[in-house]
Design an enzyme around this catalytic site. Sequence first.
Site, mmCIF file in Angstrom:
data_model
loop_
_atom_site.group_PDB
_atom_site.id
_atom_site.type_symbol
_atom_site.label_atom_id
_atom_site.label_comp_id
_atom_site.label_asym_id
_atom_site.label_seq_id
_atom_site.Cartn_x
_atom_site.Cartn_y
_atom_site.Cartn_z
ATOM 1 C CB CYS A 160 -0.868 0.016 1.262
ATOM 2 S SG CYS A 160 -1.935 -1.389 1.364
ATOM 3 N NE ARG A 201 4.484 1.458 -1.151
ATOM 4 C CZ ARG A 201 5.524 0.661 -0.834
ATOM 5 N NH1 ARG A 201 6.592 0.681 -1.600
ATOM 6 N NH2 ARG A 201 5.481 -0.128 0.188
ATOM 7 C CD1 TRP A 250 -3.031 -4.684 -4.847
ATOM 8 C CD2 TRP A 250 -1.878 -5.876 -3.364
ATOM 9 N NE1 TRP A 250 -2.839 -5.933 -5.370
ATOM 10 C CE2 TRP A 250 -2.139 -6.691 -4.489
ATOM 11 C CE3 TRP A 250 -1.170 -6.424 -2.313
ATOM 12 C CZ2 TRP A 250 -1.707 -8.010 -4.580
ATOM 13 C CZ3 TRP A 250 -0.739 -7.742 -2.405
ATOM 14 C CH2 TRP A 250 -1.014 -8.510 -3.520
ATOM 15 C CG ASN A 257 2.317 -1.217 3.337
ATOM 16 O OD1 ASN A 257 1.657 -2.200 2.987
ATOM 17 N ND2 ASN A 257 3.482 -0.899 2.809
ATOM 18 N N GLY A 258 0.698 -3.383 5.560
ATOM 19 C CA GLY A 258 1.164 -4.624 6.191
ATOM 20 C C GLY A 258 -0.016 -5.417 6.715
ATOM 21 C CD GLU A 299 11.420 -11.342 -16.512
ATOM 22 O OE1 GLU A 299 11.109 -12.155 -15.627
ATOM 23 O OE2 GLU A 299 11.086 -10.146 -16.468
ATOM 24 C CE LYS A 310 8.790 -7.865 -16.724
ATOM 25 N NZ LYS A 310 8.894 -8.873 -15.736
ATOM 26 C CD GLU A 367 4.885 -8.896 -14.436
ATOM 27 O OE1 GLU A 367 4.518 -8.608 -13.295
ATOM 28 O OE2 GLU A 367 6.074 -9.006 -14.761
ATOM 29 C CG HIS A 422 10.842 -35.006 -22.452
ATOM 30 N ND1 HIS A 422 11.162 -36.341 -22.593
ATOM 31 C CD2 HIS A 422 11.973 -34.326 -22.747
ATOM 32 C CE1 HIS A 422 12.435 -36.463 -22.908
ATOM 33 N NE2 HIS A 422 12.957 -35.259 -23.007
HETATM 34 C C1 AGP Z 1 8.135 -8.789 -11.957
HETATM 35 O O1 AGP Z 1 7.762 -8.177 -13.183
HETATM 36 C C2 AGP Z 1 7.013 -8.834 -10.963
HETATM 37 N N1 AGP Z 1 6.524 -7.547 -10.679
HETATM 38 C C3 AGP Z 1 7.347 -9.665 -9.731
HETATM 39 O O2 AGP Z 1 7.549 -10.995 -10.154
HETATM 40 C C4 AGP Z 1 8.601 -9.231 -8.917
HETATM 41 O O3 AGP Z 1 9.763 -9.522 -9.643
HETATM 42 C C5 AGP Z 1 8.618 -10.036 -7.614
HETATM 43 O O4 AGP Z 1 7.464 -9.703 -6.867
HETATM 44 C C6 AGP Z 1 9.880 -9.782 -6.758
HETATM 45 O O5 AGP Z 1 9.931 -8.436 -6.388
HETATM 46 P P1 AGP Z 1 11.313 -7.874 -5.764
HETATM 47 O O6 AGP Z 1 12.353 -7.986 -6.830
HETATM 48 O O7 AGP Z 1 11.027 -6.464 -5.374
HETATM 49 O O8 AGP Z 1 11.656 -8.741 -4.581
#
Ligand code: AGP
Length: 613
Positions: free
Chosen positions: A2, A27, A74, A100-101, A483, A487, A490, A506
């Site tokens: 958040c 955030r 969030w 936050n938390g 990766e 991308k 997400e 396989h």
């Molecule tokens: C990456 O595009 C994502 N937003 C997510 O996987 C991110 O890499 C992951 O949450 C780790 O975050 P950090 O590198 O801040 O620890």
Amino acid sequence: MCGIIGYIGPKEVVPVLIEGLRRLEYRGYDSAGVAVVHAGAVDLRRSAGKLSKLEDVIRLEPIAGDYGVGHTRWATHGRPTEENAHPHRDCTGKIVVVHNGIIENYLELKHELQRQGHKFVTETDTEIVAHLVEREMRNDGLENAVRRALLLMRGLFALVLISADDPEKIVAVRNGPPIVVGLGDGEFFVASDTPPILGHTRDVVFLGDEEMAVITKSGVVFTDFFGRAVSKVTQRVLWDPIMAEKAGFKHFMLKEIFEQPTAARETILGRVSQDSGKVFLEEMAISDATLAAVERVTILACGTSWHAGLVGKFMIEQIARLPVEVDYGSEYRYRSPIVPPRTLAVVITQSGETADTLAALREASRQGASSISICNVVGSMATRESGGTIYTHAGPEIGVASTKAFTSQLVALYLLALRLGQLRGALSPDASKPHIDALLQLPLLLEQTLKLAPEVEEIASRFHTRTDFLYLGRGINYPIALEGALKLKEISYIHAEGYPAGEMKHGPIALIDERMPVVALAPRDQVFEKMMGNMQEVKARGGSVIALTTQGDDLSSILDRSRDVVLQLPHAPALLMPILMALPLQLLAYDIAVRRGCDVDQPRNLAKSVTVE
Ligand code: AGP
């Protein structure tokens, strides 16, 4: 997770809070709110949805005050609705909290407070903080009531509170998620991160765990949770406020993709010498003796940072001749890991606040591992809890999808591999020189690779309506297949899978048909011929191939221009190729997401920093 902002000073408070929340929306953004105090009364506006909805509410019902707090959320507890939006208040309506938390024992405390007559109006864990502080108020100041409340709470939390009964004071508390205090000229800020502060001051103090800041117009007092003074160092954040803006790009993500040559250059700068072949990582603050004695490396990370770890394994094993295991931060502590003596734990985390990665670091440290973090945020938790840090100098990464931080992590891992190799005698300074020359060429190679952007845009125009993608790679480029798939997933919400190309036979080859595009990472390296074979297998089953290869290989012997695409990247040494390969895949995901009308910088269900487990 958040975003929190607080302000006290001569400026009109609501515009400062709203602008600050705008800089924090990355955030978390499923609801937002502000609260201000004036003439002994609290006034508050909240709304579900993006920040623009809150601005509409304030436009309809303006508020003004002498100081105040704001929050963009969030959701972790309680649906993302207006009544669950922060700030939250106590029964009197005079005590306000943003959070936050997670308060882990909030239900137990809530039931106790309800038995004592407190009335709750939300499903959140946060609201119990306001009522707890209300109960603990004893005319000895808001900060002392908060201290008494803190003794009863368990969990990870960043809290900022104000009270109309103790005016012109902001109390901020950190136990886990970040809190930064901004020291302006006659004005003070508190926030979850630096971007909302940089427009006003670059002098900041990062709160540590179990620390409190008591902020008034006359200054800031830092203490621990028991009220004992804590001395804090003011840091000057070099990031220019403009850097945290979009700089003319349509999205933060696109800006950050194009910042990668600079980010790589900044991450290398001052850390290598072409003349001597030496690598300097003094700021890592871990002794050479400790590093020289290391016999194995454990890399711990999540998401994209975990993919960086998989590439780092190749770099460290090939250059430093050290065995490397790579583990998900979210899995490590649950598998009763074996941590032999002379283990180096390397946590990779852009934010430095990822709860799972921090938990893995704590487990490895508990078992005696020495540790370093590769991190992009000064003063973040991972940099404070690890034995040393290699900072990626990528600058603020606002887009939720990590791009420049990822490639900067790969640069940092390459530097670490060189340093470890030299300290262990596996690599002489002379033998290091070709690596250093290659690294110094990297920014230029990245700039050349970004020139493929128009061709990638054309690929997106052809394939953006597809519903499934497969990404294939081998060796050091297999993590880049993972990766690239992440991308796309997400930010465009298209299902995509990364796979080792050798594994196709396989099982996954059953998926291939004319509807599924296959992205194949096929640079001219030791497995190029194998990748050619994999592409032929895809073609034989009617699939379309999007091939990333190196200049001079047009693959026309096996690919058909009418159905397939070939992107030719600059030649680079094998250990740098993954860094180049990442860029077209970032652009492809971006272009497809934009064509699909997705919210690229703030994808649904995601947040920039996952500070809960
Ligand atoms: C990456 O595009 C994502 N937003 C997510 O996987 C991110 O890499 C992951 O949450 C780790 O975050 P950090 O590198 O801040 O620890």
